[in-house]
Design a protein around this motif. Structure first.
Motif, short mmCIF file in Angstrom:
data_model
loop_
_atom_site.label_atom_id
_atom_site.label_comp_id
_atom_site.label_asym_id
_atom_site.label_seq_id
_atom_site.Cartn_x
_atom_site.Cartn_y
_atom_site.Cartn_z
N LEU A 1 -3.58 -8.00 -4.30
CA LEU A 1 -2.56 -8.33 -3.32
C LEU A 1 -3.02 -9.49 -2.44
O LEU A 1 -4.22 -9.66 -2.19
CB LEU A 1 -2.26 -7.12 -2.42
N HIS A 2 -2.06 -10.27 -1.98
CA HIS A 2 -2.35 -11.37 -1.06
C HIS A 2 -2.71 -10.77 0.30
O HIS A 2 -1.90 -10.03 0.89
CB HIS A 2 -1.13 -12.29 -0.95
N HIS A 3 -3.90 -11.11 0.79
CA HIS A 3 -4.40 -10.46 2.01
C HIS A 3 -3.62 -10.85 3.25
O HIS A 3 -3.69 -10.16 4.29
CB HIS A 3 -5.88 -10.77 2.20
N ALA A 4 -2.87 -11.93 3.20
CA ALA A 4 -2.02 -12.27 4.34
C ALA A 4 -0.84 -11.33 4.45
O ALA A 4 -0.25 -11.17 5.52
CB ALA A 4 -1.52 -13.71 4.21
N LEU A 5 -0.50 -10.66 3.35
CA LEU A 5 0.68 -9.80 3.32
C LEU A 5 0.35 -8.31 3.28
O LEU A 5 1.23 -7.48 3.51
CB LEU A 5 1.54 -10.14 2.09
N ALA A 6 -0.89 -7.96 2.99
CA ALA A 6 -1.22 -6.54 2.82
C ALA A 6 -2.71 -6.32 2.99
O ALA A 6 -3.53 -7.24 2.85
CB ALA A 6 -0.76 -6.06 1.45
N ASP A 7 -3.06 -5.07 3.28
CA ASP A 7 -4.45 -4.63 3.37
C ASP A 7 -4.64 -3.45 2.42
O ASP A 7 -3.72 -3.04 1.72
CB ASP A 7 -4.77 -4.19 4.81
N GLY A 8 -5.85 -2.90 2.42
CA GLY A 8 -6.15 -1.77 1.55
C GLY A 8 -5.25 -0.57 1.81
O GLY A 8 -4.93 0.18 0.89
N TYR A 9 -4.83 -0.39 3.06
CA TYR A 9 -3.95 0.74 3.39
C TYR A 9 -2.65 0.66 2.61
O TYR A 9 -2.09 1.69 2.21
CB TYR A 9 -3.66 0.75 4.88
N HIS A 10 -2.17 -0.54 2.34
CA HIS A 10 -0.90 -0.69 1.63
C HIS A 10 -1.05 -0.38 0.14
O HIS A 10 -0.09 0.03 -0.51
CB HIS A 10 -0.36 -2.10 1.87
N VAL A 11 -2.26 -0.56 -0.39
CA VAL A 11 -2.54 -0.08 -1.75
C VAL A 11 -2.42 1.44 -1.77
O VAL A 11 -1.86 2.03 -2.70
CB VAL A 11 -3.95 -0.52 -2.20
N HIS A 12 -2.96 2.07 -0.74
CA HIS A 12 -2.86 3.53 -0.61
C HIS A 12 -1.40 3.98 -0.59
O HIS A 12 -1.03 4.94 -1.28
CB HIS A 12 -3.57 3.97 0.67
N LEU A 13 -0.54 3.27 0.16
CA LEU A 13 0.87 3.63 0.22
C LEU A 13 1.53 3.49 -1.15
O LEU A 13 2.33 4.34 -1.56
CB LEU A 13 1.60 2.75 1.24
N PHE A 14 1.18 2.42 -1.87
CA PHE A 14 1.72 2.22 -3.22
C PHE A 14 1.30 3.35 -4.16
O PHE A 14 2.11 3.88 -4.92
CB PHE A 14 1.26 0.87 -3.76
N LEU A 15 0.02 3.73 -4.10
CA LEU A 15 -0.47 4.79 -4.98
C LEU A 15 0.20 6.12 -4.66
O LEU A 15 0.48 6.92 -5.56
CB LEU A 15 -1.99 4.90 -4.87
N GLN A 16 0.46 6.37 -3.39
CA GLN A 16 1.20 7.57 -3.01
C GLN A 16 2.59 7.56 -3.62
O GLN A 16 3.06 8.59 -4.14
CB GLN A 16 1.31 7.66 -1.48
N GLN A 17 3.25 6.42 -3.56
CA GLN A 17 4.59 6.31 -4.14
C GLN A 17 4.54 6.50 -5.66
O GLN A 17 5.43 7.13 -6.25
CB GLN A 17 5.20 4.95 -3.80
N MET A 18 3.52 5.98 -6.30
CA MET A 18 3.41 6.12 -7.76
C MET A 18 3.23 7.58 -8.15
O MET A 18 3.84 8.06 -9.11
CB MET A 18 2.25 5.27 -8.27
N GLN A 19 2.41 8.30 -7.40
CA GLN A 19 2.23 9.73 -7.67
C GLN A 19 3.53 10.49 -7.42
O GLN A 19 3.87 11.43 -8.15
CB GLN A 19 1.10 10.31 -6.82
N ARG A 20 4.28 10.08 -6.40
CA ARG A 20 5.56 10.72 -6.13
C ARG A 20 6.53 10.51 -7.28
O ARG A 20 7.22 11.45 -7.71
CB ARG A 20 6.16 10.16 -4.84
N VAL A 21 6.60 9.27 -7.80
CA VAL A 21 7.49 8.97 -8.92
C VAL A 21 7.11 9.81 -10.13
O VAL A 21 7.97 10.40 -10.79
CB VAL A 21 7.42 7.47 -9.27
N ILE A 22 5.82 9.90 -10.42
CA ILE A 22 5.35 10.68 -11.58
C ILE A 22 5.73 12.15 -11.40
O ILE A 22 6.19 12.80 -12.34
CB ILE A 22 3.83 10.51 -11.75
N GLN A 23 5.53 12.68 -10.20
CA GLN A 23 5.87 14.08 -9.95
C GLN A 23 7.37 14.31 -10.05
O GLN A 23 7.82 15.32 -10.62
CB GLN A 23 5.37 14.50 -8.56
N ASP A 24 8.17 13.39 -9.51
CA ASP A 24 9.62 13.51 -9.59
C ASP A 24 10.10 13.50 -11.05
O ASP A 24 10.99 14.26 -11.43
CB ASP A 24 10.31 12.38 -8.82
N LEU A 25 9.50 12.65 -11.86
CA LEU A 25 9.87 12.58 -13.28
C LEU A 25 9.51 13.88 -13.99
O LEU A 25 10.25 14.37 -14.85
CB LEU A 25 9.17 11.40 -13.96
#
Length: 238
Positions: A190-214
């Motif tokens: 990710l471009h560091h001007a737009l995001a930090d490591g915490y935002h990777v965490h948010l994305f991974l949470q969303q990915m796990q949610r999508v997998i669980q919902d499926l």
């Protein structure tokens, strides 16, 4: 390059990350890369049972998660930042002559529709000679997959094209099929001007949610069995 989705100005002044934005924006190489993994066991089973490509299954989950994570829809435009209402993905595809194409796969409302539509686009690209297939613009994710060997990370090639500034880049490694579990290694840049490591965490949470919902959606569609069938892992392929 043109964009497919609507975009809106994203105010930098007063943004919680304003100082970080202005700091990292001046970097010669402003991307940071995180190597991690995701448990895709429920998604793997659903794809196998419904005869979907596991590869397209985790691309779908990735795209859904990115669309739900604001920082993955932010892009740079000169000195400004814009927020796209949606994104699609562009992935590398290995052609029959073992060279690659960059194929745009549009978002679809369901896993089944995404797999069916993407399968046709990929088949056509594999038989063709075009380097770029489909829409190319800043409202994409740039994805690649290395399914032939175990990989714990990748460093991406970067373009100085300002129209691509801020496009997230994600690379997937070979699936790790373990007893009772399937692990997907991935690297997220990710471009560091737009995001930090915490935002990777948010994305991974969303990915796990999508997998669980499926997984829950699929279990609700399945007829009730008196005795559950235990999973058997006997392959490691897309």
């Amino acid at each position: 390059m043109t964009s497919k989705y609507n975009k809106h100005p994203f105010p930098v002044e007063g943004w919680a990350r304003e100082e970080q934005f202005r700091f990292f924006k001046t970097f010669t190489q402003p991307f940071f890369n995180v190597h991690t993994q995701v448990d895709i066991t429920p998604l793997y089973h659903r794809c196998k049972q419904q005869n979907h490509s596991v590869f397209l299954g985790y691309l779908y989950a990735t795209l859904e998660a990115a669309r739900a994570t604001e920082s993955f829809r932010l892009r740079l435009e000169g000195e400004a930042v814009v927020l796209y209402e949606g994104v699609d993905l562009s992935t590398t595809v290995l052609r029959h002559d073992h060279s690659i194409s960059f194929v745009s796969l549009p978002h679809q409302p369901s896993l089944a529709e995404f797999c069916a539509h993407s399968r046709d686009l990929i088949s056509a690209a594999q038989a063709g000679k075009q380097l770029f297939v489909g829409h190319q613009g800043p409202d994409l994710l740039h994805l690649t997959t290395l399914p032939w060997f175990k990989s714990t990370g990748i460093e991406h090639a970067y373009s100085v094209n300002p129209q691509e500034a801020g496009v997230p880049k994600i690379a997937f490694g070979q699936l790790e099929v373990q007893p009772g579990k399937v692990i997907l290694p991935l690297s997220i840049a990710l471009h560091h001007a737009l995001a930090d490591g915490y935002h990777v965490h948010l994305f991974l949470q969303q990915m796990q949610r999508v997998i669980q919902d499926l997984a829950e959606e699929f279990s609700n569609e399945m007829p009730v069995q008196e005795e559950p069938v235990l999973p058997v892992f006997s392959e490691n392929r897309l």
